[in-house]
Scaffold this motif. Structure first.
Motif, PDB file in Angstrom:
ATOM      1  N   GLU A  35       0.910  -1.429   0.142  1.00 12.67           N
ATOM      2  CA  GLU A  35      -0.186  -0.370  -0.247  1.00 12.67           C
ATOM      3  C   GLU A  35       0.568   0.682   0.120  1.00 12.67           C
ATOM      4  O   GLU A  35       0.100   2.087  -0.928  1.00 12.67           O
ATOM      5  N   LEU A 157      -6.690  -0.834  -2.219  1.00 13.39           N
ATOM      6  CA  LEU A 157      -7.346   0.294  -1.010  1.00 13.39           C
ATOM      7  C   LEU A 157      -6.388   1.303  -0.978  1.00 13.39           C
ATOM      8  O   LEU A 157      -7.474   2.700  -0.337  1.00 13.39           O
ATOM      9  N   VAL A 160      -9.092   4.176  -1.551  1.00  7.44           N
ATOM     10  CA  VAL A 160     -10.208   4.717  -0.871  1.00  7.44           C
ATOM     11  C   VAL A 160      -9.092   5.885  -0.308  1.00  7.44           C
ATOM     12  O   VAL A 160      -9.953   7.364  -0.443  1.00  7.44           O
ATOM     13  N   PRO A 161      -7.833   5.877   0.487  1.00 11.62           N
ATOM     14  CA  PRO A 161      -7.885   7.032   1.431  1.00 11.62           C
ATOM     15  C   PRO A 161      -6.429   8.133   1.240  1.00 11.62           C
ATOM     16  O   PRO A 161      -6.953   9.147   1.288  1.00 11.62           O
ATOM     17  N   GLU A 318     -10.052  15.541  -4.275  1.00  9.13           N
ATOM     18  CA  GLU A 318     -10.337  15.487  -3.226  1.00  9.13           C
ATOM     19  C   GLU A 318     -11.852  14.740  -3.028  1.00  9.13           C
ATOM     20  O   GLU A 318     -12.501  13.685  -2.956  1.00  9.13           O
ATOM     21  N   ALA A 321     -12.005  11.221  -5.307  1.00  2.43           N
ATOM     22  CA  ALA A 321     -12.582   9.647  -3.986  1.00  2.43           C
ATOM     23  C   ALA A 321     -13.727   9.424  -4.941  1.00  2.43           C
ATOM     24  O   ALA A 321     -13.413   7.833  -4.385  1.00  2.43           O
ATOM     25  N   ILE A 322     -14.749   9.992  -5.226  1.00  2.37           N
ATOM     26  CA  ILE A 322     -16.235   8.781  -5.682  1.00  2.37           C
ATOM     27  C   ILE A 322     -15.796   8.379  -6.759  1.00  2.37           C
ATOM     28  O   ILE A 322     -15.871   7.176  -7.676  1.00  2.37           O
ATOM     29  N   GLN A 324     -12.493   6.767  -6.952  1.00  7.55           N
ATOM     30  CA  GLN A 324     -10.575   5.964  -6.394  1.00  7.55           C
ATOM     31  C   GLN A 324     -11.935   4.929  -5.678  1.00  7.55           C
ATOM     32  O   GLN A 324     -11.055   3.700  -5.926  1.00  7.55           O
ATOM     33  N   ALA A 325     -12.658   5.642  -4.950  1.00  6.02           N
ATOM     34  CA  ALA A 325     -12.927   4.579  -3.774  1.00  6.02           C
ATOM     35  C   ALA A 325     -13.987   3.055  -4.691  1.00  6.02           C
ATOM     36  O   ALA A 325     -12.739   1.991  -3.968  1.00  6.02           O
ATOM     37  N   PRO A 326     -14.610   2.658  -5.362  1.00  7.20           N
ATOM     38  CA  PRO A 326     -15.192   2.074  -6.200  1.00  7.20           C
ATOM     39  C   PRO A 326     -14.122   1.398  -6.571  1.00  7.20           C
ATOM     40  O   PRO A 326     -13.764   0.093  -6.596  1.00  7.20           O
ATOM     41  N   GLY A 328     -10.430   1.017  -6.043  1.00  8.99           N
ATOM     42  CA  GLY A 328     -10.058   0.001  -4.622  1.00  8.99           C
ATOM     43  C   GLY A 328     -10.237  -0.862  -4.296  1.00  8.99           C
ATOM     44  O   GLY A 328     -10.302  -1.725  -4.451  1.00  8.99           O
ATOM     45  N   ALA A 329     -11.874  -0.864  -4.146  1.00  8.39           N
ATOM     46  CA  ALA A 329     -12.696  -2.057  -3.665  1.00  8.39           C
ATOM     47  C   ALA A 329     -12.974  -3.018  -4.424  1.00  8.39           C
ATOM     48  O   ALA A 329     -13.141  -3.960  -3.840  1.00  8.39           O
TER      49      ALA A 329
END
Length: 501
Positions: A35, A157, A160-161, A318, A321-322, A324-326, A328-329
């Protein structure tokens, strides 16, 4: 092949056992290390404008290029040393050297010092193949496919952050805080891996080909410099041609020396095996496909809709992230799917084909339509699933093709391909964009930034799709039933100190 069995030692093949708290902590440490490797790319792209302003430089690309070059050049030598001296030992050595680079970057007083720090930090790149090679040697056999899939795909992962973390660090403490953050995390993970991960008991009894390491490393470095700076210098410029031709000559010289040296840095007899070279080539296209998609997507989403280019949502770093988050998951989910299926007997070859086609299909869908926003997020998530599956199949394919004693040195070549292709494909895509698809906007609107037409992004995502299709074709050409490379005549030993350590 000569082995020295050790009383009470668990054989490398046929290990029994299941998950334990110590193994879980070991895997968590490895996942977090990878990571951090992924974060080291993301944080540079986020902080590049601030760093460029701080040091008054237009050579921001070196922040990534220097990291990439050192990692690629070091990979073959690190792989050979890992096979001869221990994979955990070399993993910790790479982390220690990289730590020096993070610290130099954190206290750099000029741009040259910062680049030196980033270059030294590039020793983190070999930790990718060292990690899954080490897992293969010391984890119980029945959980290896799942563990290595989680380790390699767990890198998703960070998507997401990362925007929130990097944004908070930059806004609150400046760009140096990210290097301090990386250094502190690296120290913690080094202690954790030392405490919870066993050393591999397998060693390859061989000498180190230092001449081959210098020639191969120099050749790769020259080619990567030419590829990275060709668009800036000009492809016909003397400097570009000098680096490119010099690199080709050095690589040719390395090939010639590897044919006559008794113990070359990379055994060409192993490399020329169909499963090995096709896995390496497929890995290059997979990582190139993923890298280009993840480079284009934020540019597409962050373009202001008010420009009237027919695309873009004007999201902030920032806000991205909406998207990137999917991704990464789904990268993580794809790795778990592959680990579970391979553990139950599914061949990684078929999963590689499926994953590559999924990546190509998702890229094609984005090329056709990126509106509305939810549709683009869905296509991106599908691409993330394919990416996670593809990442996880690569080490599993190597496990089928290469015995443990050659795992790290062979995987290092895959690591080189995983670095070179992501450097080459963006050059191709942006050559197309810059030559034919720059949007005709006034300078007072763009304020020096370059924007492309919607047709340009369509062409760029088609390039992504083509790369994914090529990856699928390469995977299809792999043998249906892979036979492991014969290591008869190669002397290996089981190291007693590895088990005591």
């Amino acid at each position: 092949m000569v082995t020295e069995p050790l009383a009470g030692a668990m054989p490398v093949d046929g290990r029994s056992g299941s998950w334990t708290p110590r193994l879980a902590l070991s895997l968590a440490s490895i996942v977090l290390l990878l990571e951090l490797l992924s974060f080291s790319y993301i944080m540079i792209s986020t902080s590049m404008p601030m760093i460029s302003a701080e040091f008054q430089t237009t050579q921001g690309a070196w922040l990534l290029t220097s990291f990439l070059i050192v990692g690629s050049v070091a990979a073959p030598l690190v792989g050979k040393l890992a096979d001869t001296h221990g994979k955990r030992r070399m993993l910790l050595v790479c982390m220690a050297i990289s730590l020096v680079g993070w610290l130099i970057s954190a206290v750099a007083q000029n741009y040259g010092q910062l680049i030196v720090g980033r270059a030294i930090a590039g020793m983190m790149v070999p930790t990718l193949f060292l990690s899954y090679s080490l897992i293969r040697d010391v984890y119980p056999s029945r959980i290896v496919p799942l563990a290595v899939s989680i380790a390699t795909s767990g890198m998703g992962l960070v998507a997401v952050p990362a925007p929130f973390l990097s944004g908070w660090l930059l806004d609150s403490f400046g760009f140096r805080s990210m290097f301090w953050f990386g250094a502190i995390v690296l120290v913690i993970l080094g202690v954790s891996i030392r405490a919870f991960t066993d050393e591999s008991p397998v060693r390859l009894r061989a000498s180190i080909d230092l001449f081959g390491a210098v020639v191969l490393g120099s050749g790769l470095a020259c080619v990567l410099v030419a590829i990275s700076f060709g668009p800036t210098w000009g492809w016909a410029a003397g400097s570009t041609l000098a680096f490119l031709l010099g690199g080709v000559v050095l690589l040719a010289g390395w090939l010639a020396s590897a044919r006559v040296i008794r113990e070359p840095l990379i055994d060409l007899n192993v490399l020329k095996q169909r499963p090995v070279y096709l896995t390496s080539l497929g890995a290059g296209f997979v990582y190139g496909t993923s890298g280009l998609f993840l480079l284009l997507l934020p540019m597409l989403a962050m373009t202001p809709l008010a420009l009237g280019l027919g695309y873009g949502y004007g999201v902030s770093a920032e806000g991205f992230a909406i998207f990137q988050a999917p991704i990464g998951a789904m990268v993580v989910a794809g790795g778990i799917v592959v680990g579970t299926l391979v553990g139950r007997g599914t061949r990684p070859r078929s999963l590689m084909i499926l994953a590559s086609l999924l990546m190509a299909s998702a890229a094609t869908c984005v090329a056709v339509s990126s509106d509305p926003k939810l549709l683009l997020i869905a296509f991106s998530a599908a691409f993330g699933l394919g990416t996670g599956m593809a990442y996880a199949t690569i080490p599993n394919l190597l496990f089928e093709a290469v015995p443990p004693q050659l795992q790290a040195s062979t995987a290092s070549i895959v690591g080189v391909m995983q670095s070179v292709f992501p450097a080459v494909l963006p050059v191709i895509a942006f050559a197309v964009l810059n030559n034919s698809y720059i949007a005709p906007l006034a300078d007072e609107i763009t304020q020096g930034a370059t924007f492309y037409t919607s047709e340009g992004y369509r062409a760029a995502f088609i390039i992504v799709a083509i790369s994914g299709i090529i990856a699928a074709v390469v995977a299809f050409c792999l043998p249906r039933h892979i036979r492991q490379v014969d290591v008869s005549g190669i002397e290996v030993r089981t190291d007693t100190t590895a088990l005591v350590d």
